[in-house]
Design an enzyme around this catalytic site. Structure first.
Site, PDB file in Angstrom:
ATOM      1  N   TYR A 396       0.823  -1.212   0.000  1.00  0.00           N
ATOM      2  CA  TYR A 396       0.000   0.000   0.000  1.00  0.00           C
ATOM      3  C   TYR A 396       0.854   1.258   0.000  1.00  0.00           C
ATOM      4  O   TYR A 396       0.631   2.193  -0.792  1.00  0.00           O
ATOM      5  CB  TYR A 396      -0.958  -0.054   1.191  1.00  0.00           C
ATOM      6  CG  TYR A 396      -1.228   1.233   1.890  1.00  0.00           C
ATOM      7  CD1 TYR A 396      -1.825   2.308   1.235  1.00  0.00           C
ATOM      8  CD2 TYR A 396      -0.912   1.380   3.239  1.00  0.00           C
ATOM      9  CE1 TYR A 396      -2.068   3.496   1.908  1.00  0.00           C
ATOM     10  CE2 TYR A 396      -1.156   2.555   3.906  1.00  0.00           C
ATOM     11  CZ  TYR A 396      -1.731   3.616   3.240  1.00  0.00           C
ATOM     12  OH  TYR A 396      -1.969   4.789   3.897  1.00  0.00           O
ATOM     13  N   GLY A 399       2.768   1.609  -3.314  1.00  0.00           N
ATOM     14  CA  GLY A 399       1.853   1.971  -4.392  1.00  0.00           C
ATOM     15  C   GLY A 399       1.417   3.419  -4.310  1.00  0.00           C
ATOM     16  O   GLY A 399       1.340   4.127  -5.332  1.00  0.00           O
ATOM     17  N   CYS A 400       1.137   3.894  -3.098  1.00  0.00           N
ATOM     18  CA  CYS A 400       0.745   5.295  -2.940  1.00  0.00           C
ATOM     19  C   CYS A 400       1.896   6.230  -3.288  1.00  0.00           C
ATOM     20  O   CYS A 400       1.685   7.310  -3.859  1.00  0.00           O
ATOM     21  CB  CYS A 400       0.274   5.553  -1.514  1.00  0.00           C
ATOM     22  SG  CYS A 400      -1.365   4.894  -1.152  1.00  0.00           S
ATOM     23  N   ARG A 401       3.105   5.821  -2.956  1.00  0.00           N
ATOM     24  CA  ARG A 401       4.268   6.645  -3.317  1.00  0.00           C
ATOM     25  C   ARG A 401       4.335   6.838  -4.823  1.00  0.00           C
ATOM     26  O   ARG A 401       4.626   7.953  -5.310  1.00  0.00           O
ATOM     27  CB  ARG A 401       5.544   5.995  -2.792  1.00  0.00           C
ATOM     28  CG  ARG A 401       6.810   6.777  -3.111  1.00  0.00           C
ATOM     29  CD  ARG A 401       8.035   6.059  -2.575  1.00  0.00           C
ATOM     30  NE  ARG A 401       9.267   6.654  -3.073  1.00  0.00           N
ATOM     31  CZ  ARG A 401      10.468   6.123  -2.940  1.00  0.00           C
ATOM     32  NH1 ARG A 401      10.603   4.963  -2.284  1.00  0.00           N
ATOM     33  NH2 ARG A 401      11.540   6.719  -3.430  1.00  0.00           N
TER      34      ARG A 401
END
Length: 435
Positions: A396, A399-401
């Site tokens: 998570y 992926g957000c980065r």
């Protein structure tokens, strides 16, 4: 290189790596391997994706796209070769550069079903970390009701305070930091974020602050150390317990309080300032008018509010989060553009927006440092919350980065003041804080 169509016509059994390649869009820069011994993609690739079990195949074909990939990865049925599970950022970025999560045509799906077996197309239970889909959450109440919001917050935030200490570091701050320079540490950047919020709100000793969605009380304690009387509210019981203990340990009990409560149940008013740092994502866009009205009504005339939240780079895309984020990270979460937030604030009446800025790059750096913390404490994290949950968090955050890197999502501060009945403002003519 053997194509998918050649694989279909040359044998009744489809090489699983080829099937996987088809779902990801083909022509990838990663090496694909599977438990049947098949391979696809360049042999000299820096990173690989290894499909390890038949269950992983079922996850991939029953939920093509990021949700199926996440299910297989969290369950341990798929690995990113060459990457640490606490920080798969580089592998994910390499995959994301090429993967299109293409949905095979009906003919290809029929060929895949014949080649790998119809049993893989029967849905199976997802990993236990997955929340119910939105349409099945009605038993928890209407979306963004107090009951359902409490359940959503419990799902994400009541994982383990010890786990969060390892990931977030000593500040226990689960929101975007503000880096004074590229070489600053995470702790320096989080302290600088609180300093910036404090200064933007023009707080001084003797003032009163309401911090809604206060988490583990980082802003509450920062302000109280500087003589401000603060009430914080969080729906997480574990956060409230941790925060109250931290307040006691610092001897701030005369000035600071963190309540395990819905922010809507705070009865006091007349505050000099209201801060909302990372709460808006949980509110729901259709609830913005009530949300901002609440904040306005808690302020004295001339008071200031600061809204810090993740945003989209435009105001036209759907508000709902994607399937992976909605099922595993922020159930019921919604994002919109900063323009929508500003317009909703303005439409409340009595509030004047005086400043906004974007910290997109800072959130990418924050996530980088959280992933590094998880890698450093991987064994302790797995022992505390289990490997599946630890893998989920690594996936998570990485992926957000990528999302912040690519300007898919942003992070905005919006600062507003409550005008008096005559519409006058007592604020300085120019920004009064150091950037």
């Amino acid at each position: 290189m053997t194509t998918f169509k050649e694989s279909v016509t040359s044998t009744d059994h489809l090489p699983l790596a080829k099937v996987f390649e088809t779902f990801l869009g083909g022509d990838l820069k990663v090496r694909l391997t599977a438990y049947d011994g098949s391979v696809a993609g360049p042999a000299d690739a820096r990173f690989g994706v290894d499909l390890k079990t038949p269950r992983g195949t079922t996850y991939l074909v029953t939920a093509p796209g990021d949700l199926g990939l996440a299910r297989a990865y969290i369950a341990g049925d798929l690995d990113f070769v060459g990457a640490h599970p606490g920080d798969p950022y580089e592998a994910l970025r390499t995959l994301a550069d090429d993967a299109s999560f293409t949905k095979p045509s009906p003919l290809e799906m029929a060929q895949i079903a014949r080649g790998i077996g119809l049993e893989h197309f029967k849905p199976i239970a997802p990993p236990p970390q997955e929340a119910l889909p939105r349409w099945r959450r009605f038993t928890e109440g209407l979306r963004h009701s107090k009951t359902r919001d409490a359940e959503v917050i419990h799902h994400h935030y009541d994982v383990s305070n010890a786990f969060y200490e390892w990931v977030l570091g000593p500040s226990m701050t689960y929101t975007c930091a503000v880096y004074p320079d590229a070489d600053a540490s995470l702790e320096t950047a989080q302290e600088n974020k609180y300093r910036l919020v404090f200064d933007k709100l023009r707080l001084k000793p003797g003032d009163r602050l309401l911090d809604i969605g206060c988490g583990w009380g980082g802003m509450v304690r920062y302000a109280a150390r500087r003589g401000v009387s603060v009430i914080g509210a969080t729906l997480s019981a574990e956060q409230a317990q941790w925060a109250q203990q931290a307040i006691a340990d610092e001897g701030l009990g005369d000035l600071a309080e963190v309540r395990h409560a819905d922010y809507r149940d705070v009865a006091e008013s007349g505050f000099d300032a209201v801060s909302s740092i990372g709460l808006t994502e949980h509110i729901g866009v259709h609830n913005y008018p009530a949300y901002f009205t609440f904040m306005r009504d808690k302020l004295r005339d001339g008071g200031l509010l600061l809204n810090h939240c993740i945003t989209r780079p435009d105001n036209t895309k759907p508000n709902k989060a994607g399937a992976f984020i909605d099922r595993y990270v922020f159930p019921d979460g919604e994002l919109t553009g900063s323009g929508t937030i500003i317009s909703k604030l303005q439409n409340v009446g009595g509030l004047e927006v005086v400043h906004t800025e974007n910290f997109r790059e800072h959130y990418a750096m924050t996530l980088r440092d959280w992933n590094a913390n998880l890698v450093e404490h991987w064994d302790e994290a797995v022992a505390e919350v289990g490997e599946g949950t630890a893998r989920l968090w690594g996936l998570y955050m990485a992926g957000c980065r990528i999302g912040f890197d690519r300007n898919v999502i942003q992070l905005h501060h919006v600062l507003a003041t409550k005008l008096d009945q005559s519409g006058k403002s007592t604020l300085p003519l120019r920004p009064w804080w150091d950037a």
